[in-house]
Motif scaffolding. Structure first.
Motif, short mmCIF file in Angstrom:
data_model
loop_
_atom_site.label_atom_id
_atom_site.label_comp_id
_atom_site.label_asym_id
_atom_site.label_seq_id
_atom_site.Cartn_x
_atom_site.Cartn_y
_atom_site.Cartn_z
N PRO A 55 -32.08 148.08 13.31
CA PRO A 55 -30.56 148.04 13.77
C PRO A 55 -30.99 148.84 15.38
O PRO A 55 -31.50 149.81 15.42
N LYS A 56 -30.04 148.46 16.43
CA LYS A 56 -29.84 149.35 17.59
C LYS A 56 -29.16 150.70 17.04
O LYS A 56 -28.08 150.82 16.32
N SER A 57 -29.65 151.63 18.04
CA SER A 57 -28.76 153.05 17.63
C SER A 57 -27.48 152.91 18.50
O SER A 57 -27.44 152.19 19.53
N GLU A 58 -26.72 153.84 18.26
CA GLU A 58 -25.26 153.90 19.14
C GLU A 58 -25.56 154.09 20.65
O GLU A 58 -25.16 153.49 21.39
N SER A 59 -26.71 154.92 20.87
CA SER A 59 -27.06 154.90 22.28
C SER A 59 -27.49 153.76 22.99
O SER A 59 -27.24 153.52 24.04
N GLU A 60 -28.21 153.16 22.31
CA GLU A 60 -29.08 151.89 22.81
C GLU A 60 -27.85 150.98 22.94
O GLU A 60 -27.77 150.28 24.03
N GLN A 61 -26.89 150.69 22.04
CA GLN A 61 -25.85 149.88 22.13
C GLN A 61 -24.92 150.16 23.11
O GLN A 61 -24.46 149.24 23.93
N GLN A 62 -24.71 151.29 23.48
CA GLN A 62 -23.61 151.71 24.70
C GLN A 62 -24.20 151.41 25.72
O GLN A 62 -23.64 151.00 26.68
N THR A 63 -25.51 151.71 25.93
CA THR A 63 -26.31 151.69 27.31
C THR A 63 -26.29 150.04 27.55
O THR A 63 -26.07 149.76 28.79
N LEU A 64 -26.59 149.36 26.63
CA LEU A 64 -26.90 147.94 27.18
C LEU A 64 -25.62 147.41 27.29
O LEU A 64 -25.30 146.66 28.12
N ALA A 65 -24.35 147.80 26.54
CA ALA A 65 -23.10 147.20 26.84
C ALA A 65 -22.53 147.52 28.10
O ALA A 65 -22.09 146.77 28.78
N ALA A 66 -22.94 148.74 28.44
CA ALA A 66 -22.51 149.44 29.98
C ALA A 66 -23.18 148.58 30.97
O ALA A 66 -22.50 148.39 31.89
N LYS A 67 -24.05 148.10 30.85
CA LYS A 67 -24.93 147.11 31.95
C LYS A 67 -24.64 145.73 31.65
O LYS A 67 -25.43 144.97 32.36
N GLY A 68 -24.00 145.35 30.67
CA GLY A 68 -23.52 143.93 30.45
C GLY A 68 -24.71 143.19 29.78
O GLY A 68 -24.73 141.88 29.76
N ASN A 70 -25.37 142.00 26.17
CA ASN A 70 -24.82 141.84 25.03
C ASN A 70 -25.61 140.85 24.07
O ASN A 70 -25.16 140.76 22.93
N ASP A 71 -26.61 140.39 24.46
CA ASP A 71 -27.51 139.67 23.62
C ASP A 71 -28.31 140.58 22.58
O ASP A 71 -28.93 141.35 23.04
N ASP A 72 -28.28 140.01 21.28
CA ASP A 72 -28.84 140.98 20.31
C ASP A 72 -30.36 140.82 20.40
O ASP A 72 -30.94 141.77 20.07
N HIS A 73 -30.87 139.79 21.09
CA HIS A 73 -32.47 139.82 21.38
C HIS A 73 -32.98 140.71 22.40
O HIS A 73 -34.20 140.85 22.48
N ILE A 74 -31.89 141.42 23.10
CA ILE A 74 -32.45 142.14 24.21
C ILE A 74 -32.37 143.77 23.58
O ILE A 74 -31.27 144.18 22.89
N ARG A 75 -33.50 144.33 23.68
CA ARG A 75 -33.64 145.58 23.03
C ARG A 75 -34.48 146.59 24.36
O ARG A 75 -34.93 146.08 25.21
N LEU A 76 -34.07 147.73 24.28
CA LEU A 76 -34.86 148.97 25.19
C LEU A 76 -35.83 149.36 24.30
O LEU A 76 -35.87 150.13 23.43
#
Length: 107
Positions: A55-68, A70-76
């Protein structure tokens, strides 16, 4: 050791538990990591074609969402650790962006 296949590069073994961004860089993928692995810039993002990094961490989720992103297959790649075989595509590299990678993230 898990096998990591990188689209447009090659396959290699990655140390279990090591940050994906560093495994990629150590194996010749010129992935960006402009914020030094602090989950701030999204330059180290990868598209996960096959495999699961948990699962994505809260930090990863927030950073990805802030940059637009939202695809579940995109990870940092600075926020995930190698935990099994995977196929990924490095989205931003030095080669395709002409940017310097940035400070190497800590393991």
């Amino acid at each position: 050791m898990p096998t990591i296949n990188v689209i447009d590069y090659h396959s290699f073994e990655g140390e279990d538990g090591k940050k994906l961004v560093n495994v990629l860089e150590d194996n010749g993928v010129d992935i960006l990591h402009r914020c030094g692995g602090n989950s701030k810039c999204t330059s180290c993002r990868v598209e996960v074609i096959e495999g699961d990094f948990g699962p994505k961490s809260e930090s990863e989720q927030q950073t990805l969402a802030a940059k637009g992103f939202n695809d579940d297959h995109i990870r940092l790649s600075c926020q995930v650790r190698v935990s099994g075989d995977a196929t990924v595509k490095a989205v931003m590299t030095k080669t395709n962006s002409n940017l310097e990678p940035g400070t190497r993230p800590a393991d």
